[in-house]
Design an enzyme around this catalytic site. Structure first.
Site, mmCIF file in Angstrom:
data_model
loop_
_atom_site.group_PDB
_atom_site.id
_atom_site.type_symbol
_atom_site.label_atom_id
_atom_site.label_comp_id
_atom_site.label_asym_id
_atom_site.label_seq_id
_atom_site.Cartn_x
_atom_site.Cartn_y
_atom_site.Cartn_z
ATOM 1 N N LYS A 175 -2.901 -24.113 -7.838
ATOM 2 C CA LYS A 175 -2.276 -23.241 -6.841
ATOM 3 C C LYS A 175 -0.891 -22.853 -7.335
ATOM 4 O O LYS A 175 -0.134 -23.690 -7.810
ATOM 5 C CB LYS A 175 -2.187 -23.952 -5.490
ATOM 6 C CG LYS A 175 -1.652 -23.046 -4.381
ATOM 7 C CD LYS A 175 -1.797 -23.679 -3.011
ATOM 8 C CE LYS A 175 -0.762 -24.744 -2.740
ATOM 9 N NZ LYS A 175 -0.745 -25.168 -1.329
ATOM 10 N N GLN A 201 2.641 -23.804 10.266
ATOM 11 C CA GLN A 201 2.335 -25.224 10.173
ATOM 12 C C GLN A 201 2.314 -25.894 11.544
ATOM 13 O O GLN A 201 1.527 -26.819 11.782
ATOM 14 C CB GLN A 201 3.336 -25.928 9.258
ATOM 15 C CG GLN A 201 3.258 -25.516 7.802
ATOM 16 C CD GLN A 201 1.954 -25.957 7.144
ATOM 17 O OE1 GLN A 201 1.152 -26.662 7.733
ATOM 18 N NE2 GLN A 201 1.754 -25.534 5.908
ATOM 19 N N ARG A 224 -4.932 -27.229 5.211
ATOM 20 C CA ARG A 224 -5.005 -28.550 4.568
ATOM 21 C C ARG A 224 -3.785 -29.389 4.900
ATOM 22 O O ARG A 224 -3.859 -30.617 4.952
ATOM 23 C CB ARG A 224 -5.240 -28.425 3.062
ATOM 24 C CG ARG A 224 -4.187 -27.673 2.236
ATOM 25 C CD ARG A 224 -2.953 -28.488 1.950
ATOM 26 N NE ARG A 224 -2.284 -28.116 0.721
ATOM 27 C CZ ARG A 224 -1.015 -28.371 0.470
ATOM 28 N NH1 ARG A 224 -0.238 -28.928 1.407
ATOM 29 N NH2 ARG A 224 -0.495 -28.057 -0.697
ATOM 30 N N ASP A 233 12.205 -34.653 5.006
ATOM 31 C CA ASP A 233 13.078 -35.327 5.970
ATOM 32 C C ASP A 233 14.078 -34.368 6.599
ATOM 33 O O ASP A 233 15.084 -34.800 7.178
ATOM 34 C CB ASP A 233 13.809 -36.495 5.304
ATOM 35 C CG ASP A 233 14.598 -36.077 4.063
ATOM 36 O OD1 ASP A 233 14.370 -34.962 3.551
ATOM 37 O OD2 ASP A 233 15.427 -36.870 3.579
ATOM 38 N N ASP A 287 11.466 -24.727 19.044
ATOM 39 C CA ASP A 287 11.854 -23.951 17.871
ATOM 40 C C ASP A 287 13.284 -23.468 18.090
ATOM 41 O O ASP A 287 13.673 -23.196 19.235
ATOM 42 C CB ASP A 287 10.913 -22.758 17.669
ATOM 43 C CG ASP A 287 11.029 -22.136 16.283
ATOM 44 O OD1 ASP A 287 10.131 -22.369 15.450
ATOM 45 O OD2 ASP A 287 12.024 -21.421 16.024
#
Length: 332
Positions: A80, A151, A123, A240, A172
């Site tokens: 990829k 995501q 995935r 993180d 958000d």
């Protein structure tokens, strides 16, 4: 993967699958979760090949990565080539874009080229679900989603496959995105999704927490100590970036999908203040290391996103496309 091209096409043509082709292949999230769990078993047994990502960085906090991998049991090999650019939203473009190429493992000849945007999203959500299967409480019913982009959607979809979800809290930094996300995901998944204006609200009330903002070399450290409640599971899709080091250190078990790759990122300047690593995901899947052992444990998974994830999924899409007659044949 069996190329199924035969001698007439192998080496002469490859199958190109656009974004819409990849989606219309119709691969379900449950299938993707199962494919990744099987792949992690192979990884734990040392039966795969995957070098650490290499990349170039043309803008601050942006990346273009080369991600090759081989899974012999699937007869799957490929790479990829994927970019992640946080400022793309200002241009009306996706944060993550790229292409994936599959090769015939016996000859090395390219057999398929496909858009990887959908694969990357699905995935990644599936990897969170596999981690949660071993690290979250099985009765977990509430989720906090911080970062309501692609995501944030795929991770909630994947967790809904394995857990009895009833309610999600959506945060958000752009409030309109959280509102839109709540409307869309409530309708799609049939659960209550509530937009919240304070990130703390999305964390303290949740059995599972997913942070899915942009990946940053210097974390903004929004999530503070005391927010993640006892017995909760967290998935750090954005590394993180969202977490204060003191908040991470409250975790009883900190896991990742690949320790050498995490160390590689640490050498590049990421992950400077994370806890000791308890296990990788392959060790959890095979039982070499314990997942959740106590109801009150706080558990954390920081899955970096592996080439193996993509190469486990892409052959399934390729085979489905061949069966359905999807895609465009291009000359080599």
């Amino acid at each position: 993967m069996n190329s199924r091209l035969g001698p007439a096409r192998l080496g002469k043509e490859l199958l190109y699958l656009s974004h819409s082709d990849v989606v219309s292949a119709g691969l379900g999230m449950a299938e993707i979760i199962a494919a990744l769990e099987g792949m992690f078993r192979e990884k734990a047994e040392g039966r795969v090949e995957m070098p650490p990502k290499i990349g170039i960085h043309t803008m601050p906090d942006a990346l273009i990565h080369a991600m090759p991998a081989s899974i012999p049991v699937l007869k799957a090999a490929g790479m990829k080539w994927v970019g992640g650019y946080p400022d793309n939203s200002k241009r009306g473009l996706p944060y993550v874009t790229g292409l994936l190429i599959l090769n015939d493992p016996e000859t090395g000849i390219p057999v398929a080229l496909m858009d990887c945007t959908w694969i990357t999203a699905q995935r990644t959500g599936a990897a969170t679900a596999v981690s949660a299967k071993y690290l979250a409480r099985s009765e977990s019913s509430t989720v906090g989603i911080l970062g309501c982009g692609v995501q944030g959607r795929s991770n909630l979809e994947a967790l809904k496959v394995l857990f009895p979800l009833k309610k999600a809290y959506a945060y958000d930094k752009h409030a309109d995105r959280a509102i839109r996300y709540a409307e869309e995901m409530s309708r799609q998944l049939g659960i209550e999704v509530v937009p919240v204006s304070d990130p703390r609200q999305a964390v303290i009330a949740s059995d599972m927490v997913v942070t899915a903002g942009p990946i940053l070399r210097t974390p903004h450290a929004t999530i503070q100590r005391g927010w993640l409640r006892e017995g909760a599971f967290a998935s750090l899709v954005d590394f993180d970036s969202y977490w204060h080091p003191y908040a991470l250190r409250e975790g009883d078990k900190f896991c990742t999908d690949d320790v050498p790759q995490l160390q590689h990122y640490r050498d590049l300047g990421y992950f400077q203040n994370i806890p000791a690593i308890h296990a990788d995901l392959g060790e959890l899947v095979t039982g070499r290391k314990a997942g959740r052992e106590q109801p009150a444990e706080r558990t954390i998974a920081c899955n970096l996103g592996l080439a193996l994830d993509d190469i486990a999924v892409a052959p399934l899409i390729y085979e489905r496309a061949l069966e359905k007659g999807i895609g465009t044949w291009l000359p080599l």
